[in-house]
Design a protein around this motif. Sequence first.
Motif, PDB file in Angstrom:
ATOM      1  N   GLU A   1     -13.485   3.545  -2.547  1.00 56.93           N
ATOM      2  CA  GLU A   1     -13.388   2.623  -1.419  1.00 56.93           C
ATOM      3  C   GLU A   1     -12.004   2.011  -1.236  1.00 56.93           C
ATOM      4  O   GLU A   1     -11.626   1.656  -0.115  1.00 56.93           O
ATOM      5  CB  GLU A   1     -14.414   1.491  -1.587  1.00 56.93           C
ATOM      6  CG  GLU A   1     -15.865   1.970  -1.558  1.00 56.93           C
ATOM      7  CD  GLU A   1     -16.857   0.840  -1.760  1.00 56.93           C
ATOM      8  OE1 GLU A   1     -16.391  -0.297  -2.063  1.00 56.93           O
ATOM      9  OE2 GLU A   1     -18.067   1.082  -1.627  1.00 56.93           O
ATOM     10  N   ASN A   2     -11.226   1.868  -2.322  1.00 59.02           N
ATOM     11  CA  ASN A   2      -9.939   1.167  -2.254  1.00 59.02           C
ATOM     12  C   ASN A   2      -8.770   2.131  -2.103  1.00 59.02           C
ATOM     13  O   ASN A   2      -8.891   3.335  -2.313  1.00 59.02           O
ATOM     14  CB  ASN A   2      -9.732   0.303  -3.495  1.00 59.02           C
ATOM     15  CG  ASN A   2     -10.768  -0.798  -3.602  1.00 59.02           C
ATOM     16  OD1 ASN A   2     -11.436  -1.140  -2.627  1.00 59.02           O
ATOM     17  ND2 ASN A   2     -10.926  -1.342  -4.790  1.00 59.02           N
ATOM     18  N   ASP A   3      -7.636   1.547  -1.765  1.00 56.01           N
ATOM     19  CA  ASP A   3      -6.413   2.321  -1.646  1.00 56.01           C
ATOM     20  C   ASP A   3      -6.004   2.841  -3.021  1.00 56.01           C
ATOM     21  O   ASP A   3      -6.209   2.175  -4.047  1.00 56.01           O
ATOM     22  CB  ASP A   3      -5.307   1.423  -1.067  1.00 56.01           C
ATOM     23  CG  ASP A   3      -4.083   2.225  -0.675  1.00 56.01           C
ATOM     24  OD1 ASP A   3      -4.058   2.709   0.454  1.00 56.01           O
ATOM     25  OD2 ASP A   3      -3.182   2.354  -1.527  1.00 56.01           O
TER      26      ASP A   3
ATOM     27  N   SER B   1      -4.085   0.809  -6.042  1.00 54.90           N
ATOM     28  CA  SER B   1      -4.650  -0.242  -6.903  1.00 54.90           C
ATOM     29  C   SER B   1      -5.780   0.245  -7.791  1.00 54.90           C
ATOM     30  O   SER B   1      -6.358  -0.547  -8.535  1.00 54.90           O
ATOM     31  CB  SER B   1      -5.174  -1.402  -6.035  1.00 54.90           C
ATOM     32  OG  SER B   1      -6.238  -0.962  -5.198  1.00 54.90           O
ATOM     33  N   THR B   2      -6.099   1.534  -7.739  1.00 56.49           N
ATOM     34  CA  THR B   2      -7.248   2.026  -8.504  1.00 56.49           C
ATOM     35  C   THR B   2      -6.780   2.744  -9.766  1.00 56.49           C
ATOM     36  O   THR B   2      -6.450   3.934  -9.746  1.00 56.49           O
ATOM     37  CB  THR B   2      -8.126   2.956  -7.640  1.00 56.49           C
ATOM     38  OG1 THR B   2      -7.291   3.954  -7.025  1.00 56.49           O
ATOM     39  CG2 THR B   2      -8.829   2.171  -6.556  1.00 56.49           C
TER      40      THR B   2
ATOM     41  N   GLU C   1     -14.722   1.797  -6.840  1.00 55.96           N
ATOM     42  CA  GLU C   1     -13.422   1.240  -6.469  1.00 55.96           C
ATOM     43  C   GLU C   1     -12.448   2.348  -6.069  1.00 55.96           C
ATOM     44  O   GLU C   1     -11.699   2.213  -5.100  1.00 55.96           O
ATOM     45  CB  GLU C   1     -12.846   0.441  -7.643  1.00 55.96           C
ATOM     46  CG  GLU C   1     -13.589  -0.851  -7.932  1.00 55.96           C
ATOM     47  CD  GLU C   1     -13.103  -1.518  -9.209  1.00 55.96           C
ATOM     48  OE1 GLU C   1     -12.183  -0.957  -9.853  1.00 55.96           O
ATOM     49  OE2 GLU C   1     -13.640  -2.585  -9.563  1.00 55.96           O
TER      50      GLU C   1
ATOM     51  N   GLY D   1       0.802  -1.214   0.000  1.00 58.32           N
ATOM     52  CA  GLY D   1       0.000   0.000   0.000  1.00 58.32           C
ATOM     53  C   GLY D   1       0.832   1.259   0.000  1.00 58.32           C
ATOM     54  O   GLY D   1       0.308   2.356   0.165  1.00 58.32           O
TER      55      GLY D   1
END
Length: 312
Positions: A215-217, A220-221, A212, A128
């Motif tokens: 909501e995601n780090d 990774s988006t 995505e 991350g």
Amino acid sequence: MNDFSDDLFDEKKIKKAVRRGKLKTIITVIIISIVVFVVLNIANSAISTNYSEKAFKQWDAYVRLSTPNGYISETVDSRGLLGGESNYEISKDFKIKSVVIERKQYSFGLIPSVLVSRGSGGKIGMTGEDWQFGYKENGWREMMFFHPNVSYKKYKDDEDQIELMQGDKIYEVAISFDQPYKPNELFIQLPEMTWFWVDTYSGEQLNDFQQEAKENDWTSTFIREHDALGFSINTPFISIHDLEVEYEQFLELLQMSISRDHRNTFNKMKDVKLEDVELLGAVVYGTKEEIVEILKEPFIKASSIGGVIENY
């Protein structure tokens, strides 16, 4: 009468006749077997060749769509009964030369070969703390794209990294535009643009991308290289006519591709005219100085370096 009877039941003559009959039968069986073997091999070869050619066209279409400026440069078939497998090389056209980037396999035929692959690997940035990009077989990074209608927490910007590069090299860089552009709105004429990213996404897909990204780090988006569909341009200066020709080829490849998703995209795009197509980004090639100059353009939102080759 006796002479006839003696001749009829002469044991030696009977055995001789039997041997001749057996030999004739054996020869007949051998000839038939050879004929059948030859016919079956010819039929098997014809069927395998037909399926091999069809599979090549389907996989080459897939590669051309999902690998910017990519194509299958070589195939080696291993044929079996009514099918087989093909080992193939994927190359990228850097305009000054082509470079092999990966080697893969596919099966084909009525009785395709079963392919078993073993290996290990992963993606960088799983903690991350960095982008979760992947690598191609030859060590190049997979390029990243960012849809202009999606709000991301962070955008990739490789300008500083490119400025630090040393040597006389040619760089492959994916650029994402700040907004979708129609072909006649793409006022900037950059000879280094070699491939255009086409907006083939549905409203539902865009909603998924936005969810995505929310909501995601941030690591990774983004949209990976093989999920960004587009077409190559082989002329140094782009014209509407050139775009029309390549866009028609793009639609043909969508229809031909081995991928069901690509064929579904064709059904969505088949009635969309070039003037209504939206371009989301591009791939550019150039020296460090040329790329850095391009990346200063205000219409570029993100940049992601891919391959690097020697400039000769």
